[in-house]
Design a protein around this motif. Structure first.
Motif, mmCIF file in Angstrom:
data_model
loop_
_atom_site.group_PDB
_atom_site.id
_atom_site.type_symbol
_atom_site.label_atom_id
_atom_site.label_comp_id
_atom_site.label_asym_id
_atom_site.label_seq_id
_atom_site.Cartn_x
_atom_site.Cartn_y
_atom_site.Cartn_z
ATOM 1 N N CYS A 95 48.517 12.894 39.829
ATOM 2 C CA CYS A 95 47.487 11.830 40.081
ATOM 3 C C CYS A 95 46.332 11.965 39.239
ATOM 4 O O CYS A 95 45.279 11.075 38.871
ATOM 5 N N GLU A 96 46.129 13.016 38.129
ATOM 6 C CA GLU A 96 45.134 13.498 37.075
ATOM 7 C C GLU A 96 44.010 13.710 37.881
ATOM 8 O O GLU A 96 42.802 13.290 37.312
ATOM 9 N N LYS A 97 43.687 14.141 39.112
ATOM 10 C CA LYS A 97 42.582 14.301 39.724
ATOM 11 C C LYS A 97 42.300 15.920 39.641
ATOM 12 O O LYS A 97 43.159 16.776 39.733
ATOM 13 N N PHE A 98 40.908 16.268 39.839
ATOM 14 C CA PHE A 98 40.561 17.523 39.809
ATOM 15 C C PHE A 98 40.971 18.334 41.050
ATOM 16 O O PHE A 98 40.749 17.624 41.988
ATOM 17 N N LEU A 99 41.595 19.275 40.931
ATOM 18 C CA LEU A 99 42.006 20.178 41.783
ATOM 19 C C LEU A 99 40.952 21.090 42.688
ATOM 20 O O LEU A 99 40.851 22.368 41.909
ATOM 21 N N ALA A 100 40.622 20.571 43.375
ATOM 22 C CA ALA A 100 39.105 21.291 44.086
ATOM 23 C C ALA A 100 39.289 22.435 45.208
ATOM 24 O O ALA A 100 38.801 23.214 45.400
ATOM 25 N N GLY A 101 40.773 22.021 45.927
ATOM 26 C CA GLY A 101 40.902 22.783 47.033
ATOM 27 C C GLY A 101 42.226 23.484 46.572
ATOM 28 O O GLY A 101 42.455 23.946 45.640
ATOM 29 N N ALA A 102 43.136 23.549 47.683
ATOM 30 C CA ALA A 102 44.341 24.163 47.395
ATOM 31 C C ALA A 102 45.395 23.392 46.692
ATOM 32 O O ALA A 102 45.233 22.042 46.590
ATOM 33 N N TYR A 103 46.199 23.951 45.990
ATOM 34 C CA TYR A 103 47.150 23.184 45.156
ATOM 35 C C TYR A 103 48.554 23.776 45.064
ATOM 36 O O TYR A 103 48.738 25.150 45.364
ATOM 37 N N PHE A 104 49.603 23.293 44.442
ATOM 38 C CA PHE A 104 50.729 23.769 44.434
ATOM 39 C C PHE A 104 51.042 24.040 42.717
ATOM 40 O O PHE A 104 50.654 23.128 41.944
ATOM 41 N N SER A 105 51.686 25.133 42.282
ATOM 42 C CA SER A 105 52.116 25.428 40.965
ATOM 43 C C SER A 105 53.426 25.686 40.742
ATOM 44 O O SER A 105 54.104 26.400 41.725
ATOM 45 N N CYS A 106 54.059 25.552 39.701
ATOM 46 C CA CYS A 106 55.273 25.960 39.432
ATOM 47 C C CYS A 106 55.341 27.081 39.084
ATOM 48 O O CYS A 106 54.800 27.632 38.108
ATOM 49 N N SER A 107 56.286 27.870 40.052
ATOM 50 C CA SER A 107 56.304 29.392 39.914
ATOM 51 C C SER A 107 56.786 30.043 38.563
ATOM 52 O O SER A 107 56.333 30.744 37.889
ATOM 53 N N GLN A 108 58.106 29.341 37.981
ATOM 54 C CA GLN A 108 58.362 29.686 36.817
ATOM 55 C C GLN A 108 57.638 29.485 35.820
ATOM 56 O O GLN A 108 57.643 30.173 34.846
ATOM 57 N N CYS A 109 56.683 28.406 35.524
ATOM 58 C CA CYS A 109 55.860 28.204 34.707
ATOM 59 C C CYS A 109 54.616 29.024 34.598
ATOM 60 O O CYS A 109 54.155 29.404 33.665
ATOM 61 N N PHE A 110 54.294 29.477 35.998
ATOM 62 C CA PHE A 110 53.331 30.513 36.203
ATOM 63 C C PHE A 110 53.295 31.528 35.541
ATOM 64 O O PHE A 110 52.540 32.244 34.913
ATOM 65 N N PHE A 111 54.581 32.105 35.808
ATOM 66 C CA PHE A 111 54.870 33.531 35.128
ATOM 67 C C PHE A 111 55.441 33.637 33.969
ATOM 68 O O PHE A 111 55.780 34.677 33.445
ATOM 69 N N ASN A 112 55.762 32.450 33.244
ATOM 70 C CA ASN A 112 56.415 32.235 31.877
ATOM 71 C C ASN A 112 54.978 32.299 31.183
ATOM 72 O O ASN A 112 54.396 31.151 30.945
ATOM 73 N N VAL A 113 54.589 33.139 30.112
ATOM 74 C CA VAL A 113 53.505 33.084 29.447
ATOM 75 C C VAL A 113 53.646 32.213 27.999
ATOM 76 O O VAL A 113 52.825 31.977 27.726
ATOM 77 N N SER A 114 55.106 31.838 27.774
ATOM 78 C CA SER A 114 55.070 31.005 26.729
ATOM 79 C C SER A 114 55.297 29.546 27.125
ATOM 80 O O SER A 114 55.131 28.893 25.952
ATOM 81 N N VAL A 115 54.781 29.203 28.257
ATOM 82 C CA VAL A 115 54.804 27.801 28.304
ATOM 83 C C VAL A 115 53.496 27.577 29.435
ATOM 84 O O VAL A 115 52.766 28.644 29.752
ATOM 85 N N SER A 116 52.974 26.535 29.383
ATOM 86 C CA SER A 116 51.804 25.739 29.996
ATOM 87 C C SER A 116 52.074 25.855 31.506
ATOM 88 O O SER A 116 53.171 25.757 31.865
ATOM 89 N N THR A 117 51.121 26.015 32.266
ATOM 90 C CA THR A 117 51.116 26.041 33.541
ATOM 91 C C THR A 117 51.244 24.413 34.327
ATOM 92 O O THR A 117 50.812 23.828 33.642
ATOM 93 N N TYR A 118 51.825 24.203 35.336
ATOM 94 C CA TYR A 118 51.969 22.987 36.000
ATOM 95 C C TYR A 118 51.497 22.880 37.297
ATOM 96 O O TYR A 118 52.227 23.476 38.244
ATOM 97 N N GLU A 119 50.298 22.189 37.585
ATOM 98 C CA GLU A 119 49.721 22.162 38.915
ATOM 99 C C GLU A 119 49.900 20.593 39.367
ATOM 100 O O GLU A 119 49.557 19.942 38.538
ATOM 101 N N ILE A 120 49.805 20.570 40.601
ATOM 102 C CA ILE A 120 49.845 19.385 41.340
ATOM 103 C C ILE A 120 49.015 19.608 42.793
ATOM 104 O O ILE A 120 49.096 20.590 43.423
ATOM 105 N N CYS A 121 48.439 18.509 43.276
ATOM 106 C CA CYS A 121 47.622 18.709 44.332
ATOM 107 C C CYS A 121 48.701 18.640 45.542
ATOM 108 O O CYS A 121 49.982 18.187 45.500
ATOM 109 N N CYS A 122 48.067 18.904 46.775
ATOM 110 C CA CYS A 122 49.076 18.661 47.958
ATOM 111 C C CYS A 122 49.618 17.371 48.280
ATOM 112 O O CYS A 122 50.728 17.250 48.822
ATOM 113 N N ALA A 123 48.857 16.409 48.265
ATOM 114 C CA ALA A 123 49.319 14.972 48.505
ATOM 115 C C ALA A 123 50.544 14.621 47.339
ATOM 116 O O ALA A 123 51.462 14.161 47.842
ATOM 117 N N CYS A 124 50.281 14.725 46.189
ATOM 118 C CA CYS A 124 51.470 14.595 45.221
ATOM 119 C C CYS A 124 52.618 15.418 45.624
ATOM 120 O O CYS A 124 53.859 14.894 45.429
#
Length: 234
Positions: A95-124
Protein backbone atom coordinates in the motif's frame (compact mmCIF):
# COMPACT_ATOMS: atom_id res chain seq x y z
CA UNK A 1 3.74 5.34 15.73
CA UNK A 2 3.60 6.26 19.41
CA UNK A 3 6.22 3.64 20.17
CA UNK A 4 8.58 5.24 17.65
CA UNK A 5 7.89 8.68 19.15
CA UNK A 6 8.79 7.45 22.63
CA UNK A 7 11.95 5.76 21.33
CA UNK A 8 12.95 8.95 19.48
CA UNK A 9 12.41 11.07 22.58
CA UNK A 10 14.46 8.68 24.73
CA UNK A 11 17.17 8.60 22.05
CA UNK A 12 17.31 12.41 21.94
CA UNK A 13 17.39 12.75 25.74
CA UNK A 14 20.53 10.60 25.90
CA UNK A 15 22.39 12.40 23.11
CA UNK A 16 25.56 14.34 24.02
CA UNK A 17 25.19 18.13 24.10
CA UNK A 18 27.08 18.47 20.83
CA UNK A 19 24.69 16.21 18.93
CA UNK A 20 21.67 17.99 20.43
CA UNK A 21 23.06 21.25 19.08
CA UNK A 22 23.46 19.61 15.69
CA UNK A 23 19.81 18.54 15.79
CA UNK A 24 18.77 22.13 16.53
CA UNK A 25 20.99 23.37 13.70
CA UNK A 26 19.48 20.84 11.28
CA UNK A 27 15.99 21.96 12.27
CA UNK A 28 16.91 25.61 11.64
CA UNK A 29 18.46 24.69 8.29
CA UNK A 30 15.25 22.94 7.34
CA UNK A 31 13.11 25.90 8.47
CA UNK A 32 13.85 28.28 5.59
CA UNK A 33 11.28 30.97 6.52
CA UNK A 34 12.17 30.87 10.24
CA UNK A 35 8.57 30.44 11.41
CA UNK A 36 9.47 27.58 13.77
CA UNK A 37 7.65 25.01 11.65
CA UNK A 38 8.64 22.70 8.80
CA UNK A 39 6.29 22.67 5.83
CA UNK A 40 6.09 19.76 3.40
CA UNK A 41 8.04 21.74 0.79
CA UNK A 42 10.82 22.58 3.28
CA UNK A 43 10.82 18.95 4.38
CA UNK A 44 11.26 17.61 0.83
CA UNK A 45 13.91 20.21 -0.11
CA UNK A 46 15.98 19.45 2.96
CA UNK A 47 15.90 15.67 2.42
CA UNK A 48 16.81 16.00 -1.26
CA UNK A 49 19.84 18.10 -0.31
CA UNK A 50 20.78 15.46 2.25
CA UNK A 51 20.28 12.79 -0.46
CA UNK A 52 17.88 10.98 1.86
CA UNK A 53 15.31 10.30 -0.84
CA UNK A 54 13.89 7.28 0.98
CA UNK A 55 12.35 9.71 3.52
CA UNK A 56 10.63 11.93 0.93
CA UNK A 57 7.47 9.80 0.96
CA UNK A 58 4.49 11.91 2.00
CA UNK A 59 3.23 9.02 4.15
CA UNK A 60 6.30 9.51 6.37
CA UNK A 61 5.61 13.24 6.66
CA UNK A 62 1.98 12.56 7.61
CA UNK A 63 3.08 10.01 10.19
CA UNK A 64 5.53 12.52 11.70
CA UNK A 65 2.83 15.23 11.83
CA UNK A 66 1.31 14.17 15.15
CA UNK A 67 -1.24 17.01 15.45
CA UNK A 68 -2.07 16.83 11.73
CA UNK A 69 -1.63 20.55 11.11
CA UNK A 70 0.42 20.15 7.92
CA UNK A 71 3.78 21.08 9.46
CA UNK A 72 6.40 19.73 11.85
CA UNK A 73 7.55 21.40 15.04
CA UNK A 74 10.84 20.56 16.75
CA UNK A 75 9.37 17.72 18.82
CA UNK A 76 8.01 16.10 15.66
CA UNK A 77 11.27 16.72 13.80
CA UNK A 78 13.13 14.81 16.53
CA UNK A 79 11.35 11.69 15.30
CA UNK A 80 12.63 12.38 11.77
CA UNK A 81 16.21 12.69 13.01
CA UNK A 82 15.78 9.42 14.90
CA UNK A 83 14.46 7.66 11.79
CA UNK A 84 17.36 8.98 9.72
CA UNK A 85 19.90 7.73 12.27
CA UNK A 86 18.29 4.31 12.66
CA UNK A 87 17.30 3.79 9.01
CA UNK A 88 13.78 2.94 10.19
CA UNK A 89 11.96 4.65 7.27
CA UNK A 90 10.35 1.54 5.78
CA UNK A 91 7.55 1.73 3.23
CA UNK A 92 5.02 -1.04 2.67
CA UNK A 93 5.49 -2.59 -0.77
CA UNK A 94 1.75 -3.24 -0.98
CA UNK A 95 0.00 0.00 0.00
CA UNK A 96 3.11 2.27 0.03
CA UNK A 97 2.40 3.52 3.55
CA UNK A 98 4.98 4.19 6.23
CA UNK A 99 5.50 1.15 8.46
CA UNK A 100 5.17 2.69 11.90
CA UNK A 101 4.37 -0.47 13.86
CA UNK A 102 4.84 -4.19 13.39
CA UNK A 103 5.35 -5.41 9.84
CA UNK A 104 6.23 -8.52 7.86
CA UNK A 105 9.40 -9.02 5.83
CA UNK A 106 10.50 -11.68 3.36
CA UNK A 107 13.08 -13.72 5.27
CA UNK A 108 14.93 -14.81 2.11
CA UNK A 109 15.41 -11.20 1.00
CA UNK A 110 16.25 -10.10 4.55
CA UNK A 111 19.17 -12.50 4.96
CA UNK A 112 20.38 -12.20 1.36
CA UNK A 113 22.73 -9.21 1.26
CA UNK A 114 22.74 -9.13 -2.55
CA UNK A 115 19.06 -8.15 -2.83
CA UNK A 116 16.94 -5.43 -1.26
CA UNK A 117 14.56 -6.19 1.58
CA UNK A 118 10.81 -6.55 1.01
CA UNK A 119 8.50 -5.30 3.77
CA UNK A 120 4.69 -5.18 3.91
CA UNK A 121 2.25 -4.02 6.57
CA UNK A 122 0.10 -6.44 8.55
CA UNK A 123 -3.05 -5.49 6.60
CA UNK A 124 -1.44 -6.16 3.22
CA UNK A 125 0.02 -9.46 4.45
CA UNK A 126 -3.33 -10.59 5.81
CA UNK A 127 -5.20 -9.50 2.68
CA UNK A 128 -2.49 -10.90 0.36
CA UNK A 129 -2.12 -7.42 -1.15
CA UNK A 130 1.42 -7.81 -2.52
CA UNK A 131 3.36 -9.34 -5.40
CA UNK A 132 6.55 -11.19 -4.56
CA UNK A 133 8.32 -14.43 -5.45
CA UNK A 134 6.13 -17.46 -4.90
CA UNK A 135 8.25 -19.28 -2.31
CA UNK A 136 8.62 -16.22 -0.06
CA UNK A 137 8.55 -16.92 3.68
CA UNK A 138 7.35 -13.87 5.61
CA UNK A 139 8.23 -13.24 9.25
CA UNK A 140 7.31 -10.33 11.48
CA UNK A 141 10.06 -7.91 12.46
CA UNK A 142 10.32 -9.28 16.02
CA UNK A 143 10.88 -12.83 14.74
CA UNK A 144 13.53 -11.57 12.31
CA UNK A 145 15.29 -9.84 15.19
CA UNK A 146 15.46 -13.10 17.13
CA UNK A 147 16.68 -15.00 14.05
CA UNK A 148 19.38 -12.39 13.47
CA UNK A 149 20.54 -12.80 17.07
CA UNK A 150 20.66 -16.58 16.64
CA UNK A 151 22.75 -16.19 13.49
CA UNK A 152 25.19 -13.91 15.32
CA UNK A 153 25.44 -16.39 18.20
CA UNK A 154 26.10 -19.25 15.77
CA UNK A 155 28.91 -17.40 14.00
CA UNK A 156 31.47 -17.72 16.86
CA UNK A 157 30.74 -21.45 17.14
CA UNK A 158 31.40 -21.92 13.43
CA UNK A 159 34.57 -19.85 13.65
CA UNK A 160 35.78 -21.95 16.56
CA UNK A 161 35.12 -25.20 14.69
CA UNK A 162 37.10 -23.92 11.69
CA UNK A 163 39.90 -22.87 14.03
CA UNK A 164 40.01 -26.34 15.57
CA UNK A 165 40.04 -28.00 12.15
CA UNK A 166 42.93 -25.83 10.95
CA UNK A 167 44.76 -26.54 14.21
CA UNK A 168 44.24 -30.28 13.69
CA UNK A 169 45.44 -30.09 10.08
CA UNK A 170 48.59 -28.17 11.00
CA UNK A 171 49.35 -30.58 13.83
CA UNK A 172 48.93 -33.54 11.50
CA UNK A 173 51.29 -32.01 8.94
CA UNK A 174 53.87 -31.17 11.60
CA UNK A 175 53.78 -34.71 12.98
CA UNK A 176 54.31 -36.14 9.53
CA UNK A 177 57.18 -33.77 8.78
CA UNK A 178 58.92 -34.34 12.11
CA UNK A 179 58.43 -38.09 12.45
CA UNK A 180 58.94 -39.11 8.85
CA UNK A 181 61.60 -36.46 8.30
CA UNK A 182 63.67 -37.85 11.17
CA UNK A 183 63.07 -41.40 9.97
CA UNK A 184 64.21 -40.68 6.42
CA UNK A 185 67.26 -38.78 7.65
CA UNK A 186 68.20 -41.73 9.84
CA UNK A 187 67.64 -44.24 7.04
CA UNK A 188 69.59 -42.11 4.60
CA UNK A 189 72.73 -42.86 6.60
CA UNK A 190 72.20 -46.61 6.14
CA UNK A 191 70.51 -46.49 2.74
CA UNK A 192 72.94 -48.79 0.98
CA UNK A 193 72.95 -51.40 3.71
CA UNK A 194 70.35 -54.07 2.93
CA UNK A 195 70.36 -55.27 6.53
CA UNK A 196 68.22 -52.27 7.46
CA UNK A 197 65.49 -52.96 4.93
CA UNK A 198 63.25 -54.75 7.43
CA UNK A 199 64.02 -52.16 10.05
CA UNK A 200 62.97 -49.43 7.60
CA UNK A 201 59.75 -51.28 6.82
CA UNK A 202 58.95 -51.75 10.52
CA UNK A 203 59.68 -48.09 11.43
CA UNK A 204 57.72 -46.80 8.49
CA UNK A 205 54.68 -48.90 9.42
CA UNK A 206 54.96 -47.96 13.11
CA UNK A 207 55.12 -44.23 12.35
CA UNK A 208 52.11 -44.40 10.09
CA UNK A 209 50.18 -46.30 12.75
CA UNK A 210 51.19 -43.80 15.45
CA UNK A 211 50.19 -40.73 13.39
CA UNK A 212 46.87 -42.23 12.28
CA UNK A 213 46.01 -43.35 15.81
CA UNK A 214 46.83 -39.94 17.28
CA UNK A 215 44.86 -38.18 14.53
CA UNK A 216 41.85 -40.42 15.16
CA UNK A 217 41.90 -39.70 18.91
CA UNK A 218 42.29 -35.98 18.29
CA UNK A 219 39.34 -36.00 15.89
CA UNK A 220 37.19 -37.67 18.56
CA UNK A 221 38.22 -34.94 20.99
CA UNK A 222 37.15 -32.28 18.48
CA UNK A 223 33.76 -33.90 17.89
CA UNK A 224 33.09 -34.18 21.63
CA UNK A 225 34.08 -30.53 22.16
CA UNK A 226 31.71 -29.35 19.41
CA UNK A 227 28.86 -31.42 20.89
CA UNK A 228 29.44 -29.89 24.35
CA UNK A 229 29.53 -26.41 22.83
CA UNK A 230 26.22 -26.97 21.06
CA UNK A 231 24.62 -28.30 24.25
CA UNK A 232 25.63 -25.13 26.13
CA UNK A 233 24.07 -22.90 23.45
CA UNK A 234 20.65 -24.61 23.60
Amino acid sequence: MEGIRRAARAYYDHLPDGERKNATKDFNDMDKNRDGKISLLEYVDYLKKKKATSFVQQSIFRALDKDDNGSLDFEEAIVLFYLMKSGRALICKGCEKFLAGAYFSCSQCFFNVSVSTYEICCACYRGNNFTHHGDAIFCDNYTLLRQSRSAIQAAPRLTRVIHWFVHYLLLYICLNLIVFGALRFFLFLFLFDSRYFYFYFFCNFSCHFFVLRFSFLYMIFLIQSVMKLNQRSI
